[in-house]
Scaffold this motif. Structure first.
Motif, PDB file in Angstrom:
ATOM      1  N   GLY A 330       0.803  -1.229   0.000  1.00  0.00           N
ATOM      2  CA  GLY A 330       0.000   0.000   0.000  1.00  0.00           C
ATOM      3  C   GLY A 330       0.829   1.269   0.000  1.00  0.00           C
ATOM      4  O   GLY A 330       0.316   2.349  -0.307  1.00  0.00           O
ATOM      5  N   MET A 331       2.127   1.165   0.358  1.00  0.00           N
ATOM      6  CA  MET A 331       2.990   2.343   0.231  1.00  0.00           C
ATOM      7  C   MET A 331       3.205   2.621  -1.261  1.00  0.00           C
ATOM      8  O   MET A 331       2.884   1.795  -2.117  1.00  0.00           O
ATOM      9  N   HIS A 332       3.766   3.790  -1.550  1.00  0.00           N
ATOM     10  CA  HIS A 332       4.091   4.099  -2.948  1.00  0.00           C
ATOM     11  C   HIS A 332       5.554   3.745  -3.195  1.00  0.00           C
ATOM     12  O   HIS A 332       6.421   4.072  -2.380  1.00  0.00           O
ATOM     13  N   PHE A 333       5.779   3.056  -4.319  1.00  0.00           N
ATOM     14  CA  PHE A 333       7.119   2.544  -4.605  1.00  0.00           C
ATOM     15  C   PHE A 333       7.544   2.980  -6.006  1.00  0.00           C
ATOM     16  O   PHE A 333       6.731   2.997  -6.938  1.00  0.00           O
ATOM     17  N   TYR A 334       8.844   3.258  -6.138  1.00  0.00           N
ATOM     18  CA  TYR A 334       9.397   3.639  -7.449  1.00  0.00           C
ATOM     19  C   TYR A 334      10.827   3.104  -7.504  1.00  0.00           C
ATOM     20  O   TYR A 334      11.621   3.396  -6.603  1.00  0.00           O
ATOM     21  N   TRP A 335      11.138   2.303  -8.519  1.00  0.00           N
ATOM     22  CA  TRP A 335      12.449   1.631  -8.614  1.00  0.00           C
ATOM     23  C   TRP A 335      13.044   1.811 -10.011  1.00  0.00           C
ATOM     24  O   TRP A 335      12.330   2.037 -10.972  1.00  0.00           O
ATOM     25  N   LYS A 336      14.347   1.603 -10.068  1.00  0.00           N
ATOM     26  CA  LYS A 336      15.031   1.433 -11.361  1.00  0.00           C
ATOM     27  C   LYS A 336      16.124   0.388 -11.145  1.00  0.00           C
ATOM     28  O   LYS A 336      16.759   0.364 -10.083  1.00  0.00           O
ATOM     29  N   SER A 337      16.378  -0.443 -12.168  1.00  0.00           N
ATOM     30  CA  SER A 337      17.383  -1.497 -11.981  1.00  0.00           C
ATOM     31  C   SER A 337      18.311  -1.589 -13.184  1.00  0.00           C
ATOM     32  O   SER A 337      17.937  -1.206 -14.301  1.00  0.00           O
ATOM     33  N   GLU A 338      19.485  -2.090 -12.927  1.00  0.00           N
ATOM     34  CA  GLU A 338      20.437  -2.475 -13.979  1.00  0.00           C
ATOM     35  C   GLU A 338      21.150  -3.732 -13.493  1.00  0.00           C
ATOM     36  O   GLU A 338      21.389  -3.880 -12.281  1.00  0.00           O
ATOM     37  N   PHE A 339      21.504  -4.592 -14.412  1.00  0.00           N
ATOM     38  CA  PHE A 339      22.446  -5.657 -14.071  1.00  0.00           C
ATOM     39  C   PHE A 339      23.851  -5.117 -14.290  1.00  0.00           C
ATOM     40  O   PHE A 339      24.097  -4.396 -15.272  1.00  0.00           O
ATOM     41  N   VAL A 340      24.766  -5.458 -13.382  1.00  0.00           N
ATOM     42  CA  VAL A 340      26.152  -5.004 -13.556  1.00  0.00           C
ATOM     43  C   VAL A 340      27.080  -6.218 -13.532  1.00  0.00           C
ATOM     44  O   VAL A 340      26.783  -7.223 -12.882  1.00  0.00           O
ATOM     45  N   PRO A 341      28.211  -6.115 -14.277  1.00  0.00           N
ATOM     46  CA  PRO A 341      29.086  -7.282 -14.400  1.00  0.00           C
ATOM     47  C   PRO A 341      30.062  -7.445 -13.242  1.00  0.00           C
ATOM     48  O   PRO A 341      30.748  -8.455 -13.155  1.00  0.00           O
ATOM     49  N   GLY A 342      30.149  -6.452 -12.367  1.00  0.00           N
ATOM     50  CA  GLY A 342      31.094  -6.554 -11.251  1.00  0.00           C
ATOM     51  C   GLY A 342      31.089  -5.267 -10.462  1.00  0.00           C
ATOM     52  O   GLY A 342      30.392  -4.298 -10.819  1.00  0.00           O
ATOM     53  N   LEU A 343      31.873  -5.265  -9.377  1.00  0.00           N
ATOM     54  CA  LEU A 343      31.905  -4.097  -8.493  1.00  0.00           C
ATOM     55  C   LEU A 343      33.128  -3.251  -8.830  1.00  0.00           C
ATOM     56  O   LEU A 343      34.138  -3.281  -8.127  1.00  0.00           O
ATOM     57  N   SER A 344      33.035  -2.484  -9.908  1.00  0.00           N
ATOM     58  CA  SER A 344      34.179  -1.662 -10.302  1.00  0.00           C
ATOM     59  C   SER A 344      34.299  -0.487  -9.336  1.00  0.00           C
ATOM     60  O   SER A 344      33.343  -0.111  -8.642  1.00  0.00           O
ATOM     61  N   GLU A 345      35.491   0.112  -9.333  1.00  0.00           N
ATOM     62  CA  GLU A 345      35.709   1.305  -8.499  1.00  0.00           C
ATOM     63  C   GLU A 345      34.677   2.380  -8.850  1.00  0.00           C
ATOM     64  O   GLU A 345      34.123   3.038  -7.988  1.00  0.00           O
ATOM     65  N   GLY A 346      34.462   2.549 -10.157  1.00  0.00           N
ATOM     66  CA  GLY A 346      33.543   3.585 -10.613  1.00  0.00           C
ATOM     67  C   GLY A 346      32.126   3.360 -10.099  1.00  0.00           C
ATOM     68  O   GLY A 346      31.461   4.293  -9.636  1.00  0.00           O
ATOM     69  N   LEU A 347      31.677   2.104 -10.156  1.00  0.00           N
ATOM     70  CA  LEU A 347      30.322   1.802  -9.681  1.00  0.00           C
ATOM     71  C   LEU A 347      30.212   2.098  -8.189  1.00  0.00           C
ATOM     72  O   LEU A 347      29.251   2.735  -7.734  1.00  0.00           O
ATOM     73  N   LEU A 348      31.195   1.658  -7.426  1.00  0.00           N
ATOM     74  CA  LEU A 348      31.110   1.852  -5.975  1.00  0.00           C
ATOM     75  C   LEU A 348      31.211   3.331  -5.610  1.00  0.00           C
ATOM     76  O   LEU A 348      30.554   3.793  -4.666  1.00  0.00           O
TER      77      LEU A 348
END
Ligand SMILES: Cc1cc2nc3c(=O)[nH]c(=O)nc-3n(C[C@H](O)[C@H](O)[C@H](O)COP(=O)(O)OP(=O)(O)OC[C@H]3O[C@@H](n4cnc5c(N)ncnc54)[C@H](O)[C@@H]3O)c2cc1C
Length: 474
Positions: A330-348
């Motif tokens: 009942g709450m309001h929800f809003y999401w976005k997703s991506e699959f990523v190939p690994g935990l790069s420095e840039g991503l973190l």
């Protein structure tokens, strides 16, 4: 003669005579509900309270035969048809505005054949229904992180959870499906029977018909696992992310972690002084032995001064429901997703950056570790694809229906998502798409499998009867 106006397939309203509706209703083992009928409100109440669609009629199916009758009725009258499983889809795809909603949520039977290692599941079952039934035999199949989610929608979009690293996408353990296709035929499909239909529904969502039964392969799991979560103040985030990367790099398939940054909820397991302050959490599920879990988790369990460490031996079913309270219906929800190939420095770095000055109490970015078994299948083993995913990166906002922060929250999600998109594999999870995401996003989620999926759609649903979904003909 009186009639009811119902949304039609071609965007035009269709007048359906009361006598036609009455005849249809009289054949049903379940019931036909209009807005004024008891039960209608339950059928249209979705997990995402933001969705306010109102079908002209709801068919509360009482049997598989009702699903066939409804498909035949909608096709014959040219009516817009939606299918409701658990009602958890964030885009509200369970409902049509003004059309016919087929609500399967009363069909929740789960039959376990422990000797064969199989579970047969009806389309209204929740993840919790399946986990409880299979864990009674010490068995499980891969399902998601919140137990009230519907098995049907989760599976048809691919499905992932704490066991994905061991066994792959949920659809990798799907052995067979029973489905009513647009021509009203009840078919069974598997890797050997109607293999192209089976390929397409393994990720193709609701595009191909009404699934009336799922047969899953089961594996010995638990019933006890070493699981829970550890929380630290956000000041420790760099060290936690470093340990998270090291542990996920070295993790056996039995260990699944997810990391979340957010502001601390007012939860009793957190010190009161931490409530509302920025924290970082690691969610843990280890289905190996307790000794293995201790060793594998050591870099995290020995890190700094956690605000709470709830990792313990517990029932797998309890772990499967641990996050339920964080996602109230009942709450309001809003999401976005991506699959990523690994935990790069840039991503973190981008991940960290998005939390500077975040005031929203319930917004979070989650990195779920999914790499493992799913990467060992060819990309075209099922429409789901995305076999290069190592993590699912999901930016999530939640707010109360009367909150003035709706626009700010949506803006925050979009901004954080854009900051992390450059690190994507190029794929995203079709089951996390919101209703404002363009058709292009759906096509992106199927990547190299799209053309084959479109061909299967043309063969099995040439008139696009099943279009209230992440539609591949959109
Ligand atoms: C709180 C929360 C947590 C989640 N966690 C995870 C997770 O850990 N892992 C994961 O993989 N996903 C997760 N999801 C996403 C989830 O898989 C999707 O939201 C999915 O659509 C939910 O399925 P449902 O049956 O509840 O959906 P519904 O809203 O009932 O249906 C969604 C769509 O699925 C299709 N559909 C449903 N039933 C049928 C059927 N019987 N036949 C044909 N088509 C059908 C239709 O297109 C329908 O419009 C989560 C969602 C929520 C809300």
């Amino acid at each position: 003669m009186t009639s009811l106006t119902i949304a039609g397939l071609e965007g035009r309203p269709v007048s359906v005579a009361d006598s036609t509706l009455a005849h249809f209703a009289s054949d049903l083992e379940g019931s036909l509900l209009r807005p004024e009928n008891p039960g209608y409100a339950d059928s249209v109440a979705l997990w995402n309270g933001m969705i306010t669609k109102r079908p002209a009629v709801v068919v509360r199916a009482g049997s598989t035969a009702d699903a066939i009758r409804t498909v035949d009725f909608a096709r014959a009258e040219g009516l817009e048809l939606s299918i409701r499983g658990g009602g958890h889809n964030i885009a509200g795809l369970a409902l049509t505005d003004g059309g016919v909603t087929l609500d399967l949520s009363a069909l929740r039977q789960v039959d376990v054949d422990a000797d064969a290692g199989l579970a047969r599941v009806q389309p209204g079952a929740t993840l919790g229904d399946v986990d409880r039934a299979t864990q009674a035999h010490g068995l499980a199949t891969t399902l998601g992180f919140v137990s009230a989610t519907g098995v049907a929608g989760l599976t048809l979009g691919g499905g992932f959870g704490y066991l994905t690293r061991r066994f792959g996408w949920t659809v990798d353990d799907l052995e067979e499906i029973e489905i009513v296709t647009a021509d009203g035929a009840l078919r069974r499909a598997s890797r050997t029977v109607e293999p192209e239909l089976f390929w397409a529904i393994r990720g193709g969502g609701g595009n191909f018909g009404v699934a009336t039964e799922f047969t899953f392969r089961l594996h010995p799991v638990g019933p006890q696992v070493t699981a829970g979560l550890i929380a630290w103040p956000a000041a420790e985030a760099d060290r936690v992310l470093d340990a998270f990367r090291r542990v996920t790099d070295a993790a056996p398939r039995e260990l699944t972690l997810a990391v979340l940054r957010r502001n601390a909820p007012p939860a009793p397991w957190l010190p009161e002084s931490a409530h509302g302050t920025p924290i970082i959490l690691v969610v843990v599920c280890h289905s190996g032995t307790p000794d293995e879990a201790r060793t594998d988790l050591e870099p995290l369990s020995s890190l700094g001064e956690p605000l709470a460490n709830l990792v313990q031996e517990k029932d797998y079913t309890a772990q499967q429901a641990m996050l339920d309270a964080t996602q109230p219906k009942g709450m309001h929800f809003y999401w976005k997703s991506e699959f990523v190939p690994g935990l790069s420095e840039g991503l973190l770095a981008a991940y960290q950056e998005q939390f500077v000055d975040l005031k929203a109490p319930a917004n979070q970015i989650v990195l779920f570790h999914v790499g493992g078994a799913l990467n060992e299948h060819p990309e075209d083993d099922g429409a789901v694809g995305n076999r290069d995913a190592a993590f699912a990166c999901v930016t999530q906002a939640m707010w109360a229906p009367d909150s003035p922060a709706a626009d700010a929250n949506r803006e925050w999600v979009r901004g954080a998502w854009q900051a992390m998109k450059p690190f994507s594999t190029g794929g995203n999870y079709v089951n996390f798409q919101t209703d404002d995401e363009p058709d292009e996003r759906t096509r992106e989620s199927y990547r190299g499998n799209l053309a084959r999926l479109e061909a299967a759609k043309a063969a099995y649903d040439p008139d696009n009867l099943f279009r209230v979904n992440r539609n591949i003909r959109g």
